[in-house]
Design a protein around this motif. Structure first.
Motif, PDB file in Angstrom:
ATOM      1  N   SER A  34      68.068   5.008  44.393  1.00 45.24           N
ATOM      2  CA  SER A  34      66.890   4.337  44.065  1.00 45.24           C
ATOM      3  C   SER A  34      67.311   2.677  44.068  1.00 45.24           C
ATOM      4  CB  SER A  34      66.102   4.742  42.867  1.00 45.24           C
ATOM      5  OG  SER A  34      67.169   4.538  41.438  1.00 45.24           O
ATOM      6  N   GLY A  35      68.323   2.447  44.479  1.00 44.84           N
ATOM      7  CA  GLY A  35      68.622   0.862  44.501  1.00 44.84           C
ATOM      8  C   GLY A  35      68.113   0.134  45.644  1.00 44.84           C
ATOM      9  N   PHE A  36      67.522   1.005  46.619  1.00 47.55           N
ATOM     10  CA  PHE A  36      67.300   0.392  47.689  1.00 47.55           C
ATOM     11  C   PHE A  36      65.819   0.932  48.291  1.00 47.55           C
ATOM     12  CE2 PHE A  36      71.934  -0.218  48.334  1.00 47.55           C
ATOM     13  CZ  PHE A  36      72.084  -1.403  48.828  1.00 47.55           C
ATOM     14  N   ASP A  37      65.107   0.159  49.051  1.00 45.86           N
ATOM     15  CA  ASP A  37      63.970   0.481  49.880  1.00 45.86           C
ATOM     16  C   ASP A  37      64.770   1.250  51.182  1.00 45.86           C
ATOM     17  OD1 ASP A  37      61.754   1.161  51.476  1.00 45.86           O
ATOM     18  OD2 ASP A  37      61.140  -0.822  51.558  1.00 45.86           O
ATOM     19  N   ALA A  38      65.132   2.432  51.385  1.00 50.19           N
ATOM     20  CA  ALA A  38      65.813   2.903  52.368  1.00 50.19           C
ATOM     21  C   ALA A  38      65.276   3.366  53.540  1.00 50.19           C
ATOM     22  CB  ALA A  38      67.338   3.827  51.998  1.00 50.19           C
ATOM     23  N   GLY A  39      65.360   3.118  54.637  1.00 51.71           N
ATOM     24  CA  GLY A  39      64.897   3.775  55.920  1.00 51.71           C
ATOM     25  C   GLY A  39      65.909   4.230  57.042  1.00 51.71           C
ATOM     26  N   LEU A  40      65.374   4.945  57.781  1.00 52.29           N
ATOM     27  CA  LEU A  40      66.529   5.492  58.968  1.00 52.29           C
ATOM     28  C   LEU A  40      66.152   4.520  60.230  1.00 52.29           C
ATOM     29  CD1 LEU A  40      66.677   9.415  58.450  1.00 52.29           C
ATOM     30  CD2 LEU A  40      68.501   7.494  58.420  1.00 52.29           C
ATOM     31  N   VAL A  41      66.948   4.318  61.064  1.00 56.70           N
ATOM     32  CA  VAL A  41      66.812   3.648  62.496  1.00 56.70           C
ATOM     33  C   VAL A  41      67.634   4.341  63.378  1.00 56.70           C
ATOM     34  CG1 VAL A  41      67.124   1.628  63.704  1.00 56.70           C
ATOM     35  CG2 VAL A  41      66.218   1.379  61.324  1.00 56.70           C
ATOM     36  N   ASP A  42      67.202   4.882  64.329  1.00 57.24           N
ATOM     37  CA  ASP A  42      67.960   5.861  65.199  1.00 57.24           C
ATOM     38  C   ASP A  42      67.990   5.021  66.729  1.00 57.24           C
ATOM     39  OD1 ASP A  42      69.073   7.936  66.929  1.00 57.24           O
ATOM     40  OD2 ASP A  42      67.523   9.394  66.466  1.00 57.24           O
ATOM     41  N   LEU A  43      69.298   4.829  66.963  1.00 55.74           N
ATOM     42  CA  LEU A  43      69.340   3.998  68.218  1.00 55.74           C
ATOM     43  C   LEU A  43      69.144   4.748  69.410  1.00 55.74           C
ATOM     44  CD1 LEU A  43      72.961   2.262  67.554  1.00 55.74           C
ATOM     45  CD2 LEU A  43      70.530   1.272  67.345  1.00 55.74           C
TER      46      LEU A  43
END
Length: 194
Positions: A34-43
């Motif tokens: 919960s420290g980040f607004d995390a998202g996935l980026v798939d190359l």
């Protein structure tokens, strides 16, 4: 104040890759952290061709729409985690290509790594990436996650099952990355590209 944006980048693009499952595990931990607004980026989904910009990336004068999209994606993040396989004692070409496309968008941003592979657990991939991210002006975290013998971390149905202690290791990396991101934010607002 909003949470810093973390992009977890899946470096492998080959068919049958393990990266998306490993990145999914790390993403779930980042959300729990919960420290980040995390998202996935798939190359693989980003789909960058082999570097095809006619001008050096330091100029920020991009001719192709795929480069402009990639620039916006990278520029929007405050920190990164690269989930990378180890190929032949180094990291994979898709990761290098993605890094080389841009310059200013990476500068000053904290970065950490999740490496996976055989006996070395991706450690040689991470070591090979360090001079590249430093040359781009990024701030590497002191810690990394290493997953040795990656195929043994998957169940028969293809589910990633982290070894004991791996969640704690990853949480420590997130803690350090958040500290670096907070220090960066305290030193002044980032200059966005474009």
């Amino acid at each position: 104040m909003s949470q810093p944006r973390l992009h977890i980048i899946v470096g492998s693009t080959r068919p049958g890759r393990r990266g998306p499952a490993v990145a999914g595990w790390f993403h779930a931990l980042a959300l729990k952290h919960s420290g980040f607004d995390a998202g996935l980026v798939d190359l693989a989904a980003v789909g960058l061709p082999l570097l095809d910009e006619p001008r050096p990336p330091q100029r920020g004068q991009y001719e192709h729409e795929h480069t402009r999209r990639w620039s916006r994606t990278v520029d929007a993040a405050d920190a990164f985690v690269f989930v990378v396989p180890e190929y032949n004692h180094s990291y994979n070409a898709a990761t290098k290509n993605a890094l080389d496309y841009l310059a200013k968008e990476w500068q000053g941003k904290p970065v950490a790594f999740v490496g996976y592979g055989g006996v070395a657990g991706g450690a040689r991939a991470v070591q090979a990436l360090l001079p590249v991210v430093i040359a781009l002006g990024m701030v590497p975290s002191a810690g990394a996650v290493h997953i040795p013998f990656i195929r043994l971390s998957f169940t028969s149905d293809g589910t990633f099952e982290p070894a004991p202690g791996l969640d704690e290791n990853a949480t420590g990396v997130l803690d350090e990355l958040l500290r670096l991101t907070t220090v960066r934010s305290a030193s002044g607002p980032a200059t966005r590209v474009g």
